[in-house]
Design a protein around this motif. Structure first.
Motif, PDB file in Angstrom:
ATOM      1  N   GLN A 586       0.807  -1.184  -0.040  1.00 45.50           N
ATOM      2  CA  GLN A 586       0.024  -0.100  -0.129  1.00 45.50           C
ATOM      3  C   GLN A 586       0.715   1.367  -0.062  1.00 45.50           C
ATOM      4  OE1 GLN A 586       0.152  -2.051   2.422  1.00 45.50           O
ATOM      5  NE2 GLN A 586       0.647  -0.816   4.511  1.00 45.50           N
ATOM      6  N   ARG A 587       2.108   1.158   0.282  1.00 48.90           N
ATOM      7  CA  ARG A 587       3.035   2.457   0.408  1.00 48.90           C
ATOM      8  C   ARG A 587       3.278   2.695  -1.077  1.00 48.90           C
ATOM      9  NH1 ARG A 587       5.552  -0.967   4.301  1.00 48.90           N
ATOM     10  NH2 ARG A 587       7.730  -0.976   3.071  1.00 48.90           N
ATOM     11  N   PHE A 588       3.328   2.117  -1.833  1.00 52.56           N
ATOM     12  CA  PHE A 588       3.759   2.309  -3.452  1.00 52.56           C
ATOM     13  C   PHE A 588       2.653   2.100  -4.527  1.00 52.56           C
ATOM     14  CE2 PHE A 588       6.833  -0.040  -0.587  1.00 52.56           C
ATOM     15  CZ  PHE A 588       7.758   0.877  -0.509  1.00 52.56           C
ATOM     16  N   ALA A 589       1.562   1.439  -4.065  1.00 49.31           N
ATOM     17  CA  ALA A 589       0.615   1.095  -5.452  1.00 49.31           C
ATOM     18  C   ALA A 589      -0.796   1.003  -5.064  1.00 49.31           C
ATOM     19  CB  ALA A 589       1.429  -0.324  -6.218  1.00 49.31           C
ATOM     20  N   SER A 590      -1.634   1.098  -6.119  1.00 49.02           N
ATOM     21  CA  SER A 590      -2.790   0.707  -5.958  1.00 49.02           C
ATOM     22  C   SER A 590      -3.043  -0.811  -6.486  1.00 49.02           C
ATOM     23  CB  SER A 590      -3.881   1.875  -6.811  1.00 49.02           C
ATOM     24  OG  SER A 590      -3.520   1.747  -8.295  1.00 49.02           O
ATOM     25  N   VAL A 591      -4.470  -1.307  -6.198  1.00 49.19           N
ATOM     26  CA  VAL A 591      -4.476  -2.685  -6.481  1.00 49.19           C
ATOM     27  C   VAL A 591      -6.055  -2.735  -7.302  1.00 49.19           C
ATOM     28  CG1 VAL A 591      -5.546  -3.280  -4.283  1.00 49.19           C
ATOM     29  CG2 VAL A 591      -4.526  -4.964  -5.613  1.00 49.19           C
ATOM     30  N   TRP A 592      -6.227  -3.481  -8.173  1.00 49.66           N
ATOM     31  CA  TRP A 592      -7.690  -4.086  -8.645  1.00 49.66           C
ATOM     32  C   TRP A 592      -7.674  -5.795  -8.506  1.00 49.66           C
ATOM     33  CZ3 TRP A 592      -3.783  -5.097 -11.704  1.00 49.66           C
ATOM     34  CH2 TRP A 592      -3.860  -6.140 -12.908  1.00 49.66           C
ATOM     35  N   THR A 593      -8.841  -6.025  -8.625  1.00 46.23           N
ATOM     36  CA  THR A 593      -9.200  -7.485  -8.265  1.00 46.23           C
ATOM     37  C   THR A 593      -8.861  -8.318  -9.369  1.00 46.23           C
ATOM     38  OG1 THR A 593     -11.561  -7.195  -8.861  1.00 46.23           O
ATOM     39  CG2 THR A 593     -11.071  -6.716  -6.696  1.00 46.23           C
ATOM     40  N   GLY A 594      -8.249  -8.078 -10.328  1.00 44.58           N
ATOM     41  CA  GLY A 594      -7.801  -8.935 -11.284  1.00 44.58           C
ATOM     42  C   GLY A 594      -8.815  -9.243 -12.444  1.00 44.58           C
TER      43      GLY A 594
END
Length: 921
Positions: A586-594
């Motif tokens: 979380q300190r570097f990137a966003s995320v998605w559920t693939g």
């Protein structure tokens, strides 16, 4: 499909599988096929062979160290219990004299956790008690157990079921066959029953062989939560928000994997792994971070599951009827590493989140553009295609901020290059987008094409930058480019090298408005075991891949973030999207559920999936709008936009073989519905931005389960079809085909809820039926709150920079409301040096006040206050008077709707950064 003519048959079959659909479970292990999981599950409760040797206690300023022994084989371990700030604890257990150092997770924590004084308060022959402020830990010697108290409440018990296990490293005994005429040498008896397991020293899965040079090395422990009803977290799984009882299924698996067209409602591993669990009940909340990067399985048992639901179990317990609710248990087991557990004692959800964030870090304030709408597909064909899509948004008057390019923009799938036919002028393309306030994201994956003359491959080969196989040679796997090498980001030299590739000189055609998508970083290896890297590959430092697997994606995005940071000399905030993640990502990137599917159930699943990820410390989460695979009909399409507008990350994305998916490709009605949803997103950008700033400073999730804000309300514990943003908005997306109404649960016995569209009181407490015509997104503002908005329609967030604000006030039952607004330049780190404005708002019925939340901020903006909307006001004031430093005293115009109890104050026109007061007479 991507070009596959040069990829072997087995890779083509996998690639075709993506298009055909349906996950092949035989590609992925079950617990029975993972020997250490099978061994751990075979253990019997209440037969713990471990005991503490209390005569070995060593007291430090903030920690206690004790010898721990397995009485069956006389193997000794060192136990260390540390007092952390905020009255929590850290437990570490390692072999006392290992034949080889065991891996301890690096990179995940946000520095060394701060500690405080640990005080020994009681000693007996059987136990030792230590205090950390108001909390305490009781360490029982035999059988080994630790009870942790939050005040006087028993919050967590460790090894209460006797399922702690630590498989020590050992030498394999090879007895040579006797020569002719010699007697056979009797093999030594094993020190425990582990070595007799067929998978202890080597393991086969399909055609893959895993040789384990140090033998069995698993670590496991059970955690009991006597006052909890449900457990949450441990993402990523396409399953329910409240974790299910796994007694009759596989445990939840944490092992970062590229799972094509993943199935819903099962505990299979997916792309990311965060071994953080929150246990919650009406009596309190506790959390456990099992800091281990190896393959991990988690069993859940007990709690409210045993009785079928929360209410019945508690009623039975209180009344004395039926069986008392058994304690909620979570059992973690990892293939290797050490025991390193952070124990958060609450007592409420906010305490757990805040203290977890202090240990692992928060998501830094993202650039404002990244909170807008993102348009992506695999792949936009060429520069003309990009230009046409950009023009389409203008034609249909739909705002957007980012257009994305998948791997086809590269020259032959070689990263940091451009296809010279399809994208001959990338710099000009970027600049044309930037002129309208738009940005571009391009994909950069960790696999490197093994092709002579390709500069990254040549550098990696000559300098030893690739991960090695068990024989010490460069590991070769297969991914989109065909034959691929995988950079070893555990090597700091490699991380620096990778970061250097993002400089504008080294990546020609990019600008400071180009940002990065790190995909396939589980890592995905098409011909590897379980479509990933073999466990006996070796990384920098001599660590086997089995030790560090779940960290690989984190080291990838760390390096990318560093590169983007250095690219602007540390001035501009990077934006990165990652698919693989771990603690600290979380300190570097966003995320998605693939890679989800265009199905209603996948739309519905995106809510609990992002909620679980948010609870585990990654707030910047979204799901591919419309579904990555397959083609949505128009209803699913616009309903997904309506839901996606209220997830933290909003991106439309689609597979290369799907039909075009831009917001205007359906009929006019659908286009208007999508446009309306996107515009709602942009109206609320000031609110979103303020929420992200609050997360950065306080560590709380942005997207929250209902129970998080209402921890005593049992009816909320299993709700997963609605959620809250911060403490202000309640959202219940429409996730069922043909729905004309939905049942919305409104929490808070005394709370009022206002319809965000109608701007009037809708409901108080309880379940209500809400009509949902096509244009309706059920969103409600909680009474007692004030949210900031910008109402003018622009083509991008950058163009709203100087636009005026609207403050939307929703009164509670006492006629009160509070709120806040955060402003800075939206792109740089100057806010860390005072270039920001933080404002707090208060309304009490007679006055409304704007006050600086932090007087150290001095950001200058041309924006002003355009209107104030007050919902729930009983009667119209006779006069409304503004007092401010710049405008002095002046009377304001307003309109009042008695039927809706709605007051609209027009054009206060005060600079938004000023302190002011409005008096209602």
């Amino acid at each position: 499909m991507k070009s596959l003519w040069y990829i072997p048959v087995f890779v083509i079959s996998i690639a075709l599988f993506i298009e055909v659909g349906g996950v092949d479970r035989t590609n992925f292990k079950s617990c029975d096929q993972s020997s250490f999981c099978r061994r751990y599950r075979a253990m019997k409760k209440g037969e713990s062979p471990y005991q503490l040797l209390l005569n070995t206690v060593k007291e430090g300023e903030s920690d206690l160290q004790i010898s721990l022994m397995n009485i069956k084989n006389a193997i000794h371990f060192t136990l260390k219990l540390t007092a952390l700030e905020n009255h929590n604890f850290r437990l570490q257990i390692d072999e006392a004299q290992p034949i080889k150092e065991r891996y301890k997770v690096d990179f995940a924590l946000n520095g060394e956790p701060p500690t405080r004084k640990l005080e020994v308060t009681e000693r007996t022959a059987e136990s030792i008690t230590v205090a950390n402020g108001p909390n305490k830990a009781v360490l029982h010697a035999s059988p080994f157990k630790i009870d942790l108290y939050s005040g006087k409440r028993l919050a967590i018990s460790l090894n209460a079921q006797g399922l702690f296990k630590f498989e020590h490293y050992r030498q394999k005994t090879n007895i040579p066959a006797p020569a002719e005429g010699e007697e056979a040498v009797e093999a030594p008896q094993p020190v425990d029953d582990v070595e007799s397991d067929i998978g202890a020293w080597e393991e086969n899965f399909k055609s893959h062989h895993d040789q384990k040079p140090h033998g069995p090395s698993a670590v496991g422990m059970d955690f009991s939560f006597p006052n909890a009803d449900y457990a949450y977290g441990i993402p990523e799984h396409a399953d329910t928000l409240a974790l299910k009882n796994t007694g009759t299924t596989d445990p939840y698996r944490l092992y970062n994997l590229d799972v094509f067209e993943y199935e819903l409602n099962n505990p299979m591993a997916l792309y990311g792994s965060i071994p953080f669990l929150i246990a919650h009940g009406t009596e309190g909340t506790a959390g456990v971070l099992w800091l281990n990067a190896a393959e991990t399985w988690v069993d859940i048992e007990g709690g409210a599951h045993k009785e079928g639901n929360v209410v019945s179990s508690i009623v039975n317990f209180v009344s004395g009827s039926g069986t008392p609710q058994p304690p909620l248990e979570a059992r973690f087991v990892s293939e290797s590493g050490v025991v390193d557990a952070f124990l958060f004692l609450g007592p409420n959800p906010q305490d757990v989140s805040k203290h977890y964030a202090e240990i692992t870090g928060v998501t830094p304030l993202p650039p404002l553009f990244s909170l807008g709408y993102h348009q992506c597909r695999w792949n936009y064909n060429d520069e003309d295609d990009v230009k046409g899509v950009d023009a389409g948004f203008d034609t249909h008057d739909i705002p957007y901020d980012v257009i994305w390019l998948d791997i086809e923009y590269t020259e032959g799938k070689k990263y940091f290059t451009w296809d010279r036919i399809k994208f001959p002028h990338p710099g000009d393309m970027m600049k044309n987008l930037s002129l309208k306030g738009h940005h571009m994201v391009v994909i950069i994956d960790p696999h490197i094409k093994r092709e002579g003359g390709y500069f990254v491959h040549e550098d990696a080969t000559s300098n030893g930058y690739y991960v090695k196989n068990k024989d010490g040679n460069d590991y070769e796997g297969w991914c989109w480019p065909g034959s691929s090498g995988y950079l070893d980001f555990f090597n700091p030299v490699v991380r620096d090298y990778w970061a250097s590739k993002f400089s504008l000189d080294n990546f020609p055609g990019t600008t400071l408005d180009t940002h990065i998508w790190n995909d396939m970083n589980e890592p995905s290896v098409f011909n590897g075991p379980e479509i990933t890297m073999p466990k006996d590959c070796v990384h920098h430092g001599g660590w086997e891949h089995r030790d560090v697997h779940n960290l690989y994606g984190l080291t990838h995005v760390m390096s990318t973030y560093d590169g983007l940071l250095k690219r602007s000399q540390g001035k501009l905030r990077p934006f990165i999207l990652t698919r693989s993640f771990f603690v600290g990502s979380q300190r570097f990137a966003s995320v998605w559920t693939g890679d989800n599917m265009a199905e209603w159930d996948h739309l519905k699943a995106s809510i609990p999936m992002c909620l679980s990820i948010s609870l585990a410390g990654m707030p910047f989460c979204g799901a591919d709008i419309g579904g990555f695979f397959k083609n949505p009909d128009s209803e699913l399409f616009y309903r997904w936009y309506q839901a996606g507008a209220f997830l933290p990350f909003m991106r439309g994305h689609a597979h290369i073989d799907t039909k075009r998916r831009e917001p205007w490709v359906y009929d006019q009605e659908t286009t208007l519905l999508v446009r309306s949803a996107v515009r709602k997103r942009y109206e609320l950008l000031p609110y979103w931005y303020t929420l992200f700033r609050q997360h950065e400073t306080g560590g709380l999730p942005i997207m929250r389960p209902i129970w998080y804000n209402y921890p005593k309300e049992k009816a909320t514990f299993t709700i997963e079809d609605e959620f809250m943003l911060g403490n202000e908005l309640l959202i219940h997306p429409v996730t069922q085909s043909g729905a004309t109404d939905v049942s919305v649960y409104f929490p808070g016995e005394k709370d009022l809820w206002y319809d965000l569209d109608a701007l009037e009181l809708f409901s108080g407490h309880g379940t209500k039926t809400v009509q949902v015509p096509k244009e309706k997104i059920p969103v409600y503002q909680r009474g007692g709150t004030i949210i900031p908005k910008k109402m003018r329609v622009r083509r991008s967030s950058a163009l709203t920079k100087d636009d005026p604000y609207t403050l939307q006030v929703a009164l509670n039952a006492d006629g009160l409301a509070t709120g806040s607004l955060y402003i800075d330049d939206g792109e740089s780190f100057d806010y860390q040096n005072g270039q920001f404005t933080s404002l707090n708002y208060f309304y009490d019925g007679t006055t409304m006040v704007s006050k600086l939340g932090d007087k150290n901020g001095n950001f200058v903006t041309k924006s002003w206050l355009e209107r104030i909307i007050v919902m729930g006001i009983k009667k119209a004031p006779s006069r409304i008077v503004l007092k401010s430093p710049s405008l002095g005293e002046q009377e304001l115009e307003s309109t009042f709707s008695p039927n809706k109890h709605l007051l609209v104050i027009r054009k206060p026109a005060v600079p938004i950064t000023e302190e002011w007061k409005i008096f209602f007479h």
